[in-house]
Design a protein around this motif. Structure first.
Motif, PDB file in Angstrom:
ATOM      1  N   GLU A 247      -7.745   4.385   5.891  1.00  0.00           N
ATOM      2  CA  GLU A 247      -8.387   3.982   4.624  1.00  0.00           C
ATOM      3  C   GLU A 247      -9.805   4.538   4.535  1.00  0.00           C
ATOM      4  O   GLU A 247     -10.225   5.016   3.486  1.00  0.00           O
ATOM      5  CB  GLU A 247      -8.412   2.456   4.475  1.00  0.00           C
TER       6      GLU A 247
ATOM      7  N   GLU B 182      -7.972   1.910  -2.517  1.00  0.00           N
ATOM      8  CA  GLU B 182      -8.205   2.145  -1.077  1.00  0.00           C
ATOM      9  C   GLU B 182      -9.167   1.093  -0.534  1.00  0.00           C
ATOM     10  O   GLU B 182      -8.966   0.536   0.557  1.00  0.00           O
ATOM     11  CB  GLU B 182      -8.806   3.534  -0.813  1.00  0.00           C
TER      12      GLU B 182
ATOM     13  N   HIS C  45       0.820  -1.212   0.000  1.00  0.00           N
ATOM     14  CA  HIS C  45       0.000   0.000   0.000  1.00  0.00           C
ATOM     15  C   HIS C  45       0.856   1.265   0.000  1.00  0.00           C
ATOM     16  O   HIS C  45       0.403   2.319  -0.449  1.00  0.00           O
ATOM     17  CB  HIS C  45      -0.996   0.012   1.165  1.00  0.00           C
TER      18      HIS C  45
ATOM     19  N   GLU D 133      -9.772   8.111   3.605  1.00  0.00           N
ATOM     20  CA  GLU D 133      -9.492   8.292   2.177  1.00  0.00           C
ATOM     21  C   GLU D 133     -10.721   7.932   1.329  1.00  0.00           C
ATOM     22  O   GLU D 133     -11.049   8.615   0.356  1.00  0.00           O
ATOM     23  CB  GLU D 133      -8.318   7.409   1.753  1.00  0.00           C
TER      24      GLU D 133
HETATM   25 FE   LIG Z   1      -4.844   4.223   1.502  1.00  0.00          FE
END
Ligand SMILES: [Fe+2]
Ligand SMILES: [Fe+2]
Length: 168
Positions: A114, A147, A52, A117
């Motif tokens: 996450e 994501e 990631h 986002e």
């Molecule tokens: Fe991310």
């Protein structure tokens, strides 16, 4: 600058502001991920953070392309929300001694990132569509999908491995 700042008059201004917000956030995430990689003990978790990290580098590049598409130069605006989420991750990582519990805490912190986002990209994509910025919407959708996949992967690692071990 807050969302209700006087400098934001039009929907385009608001779009730009949120774009700058997520640009700042992605750059902060890029700075925070190496420490999370280092602290994680579960091998799958370390690998997930590593991959990631590379994706996040691409997220920054895509945002730079998005700025270019709307004729603006890339710029971040301080985002207290992501700063808070990352600060909390640092704090919790410093406080947990048991390595297996630490992995569970790192996953929880990463998923908060996450989800932040995901909410920002979801909004930007919807607005880009409404403002006739289709190429930007397309670009950001690629990131949003990454994501979501990262979040799902973390859930898998937590449920199959880490949480069971942490619970002893
Ligand atoms: Fe991310
Ligand atoms: Fe990202």
């Amino acid at each position: 600058m807050g969302l209700f700042s006087k400098d934001i008059k039009t929907m385009d201004d608001l779009f730009l502001h949120v774009l700058q917000d997520i640009y700042y956030a992605e750059n902060q995430i890029l700075k925070a991920l190496p420490e999370m990689m280092e602290k994680a003990t579960n091998r799958e978790l370390t690998a997930a953070f590593k991959s990631h990290f590379s994706e996040t580098e691409k997220h920054v590049q895509r945002l730079e392309q998005a700025f270019e598409l709307i004729g603006k130069s890339p710029k971040g605006t301080k985002c207290p929300a992501i700063d808070g989420i990352i600060d909390e991750a640092h704090e919790i990582a410093g406080e947990v001694d048991d390595k297996k519990v630490l992995d569970a805490a790192l996953i929880a912190a990463a998923q908060a990132v996450e989800h932040y986002e995901i909410t920002r990209y979801g909004t930007l994509i919807a607005w880009a569509g409404e403002l006739g910025k289709e190429p930007v919407a397309k670009l950001l959708t690629t990131t949003l999908n990454e994501e979501k996949a990262a979040d799902k992967k973390l859930t898998g690692i937590a449920e199959k491995k880490v949480n069971l071990k942490a619970a002893g």
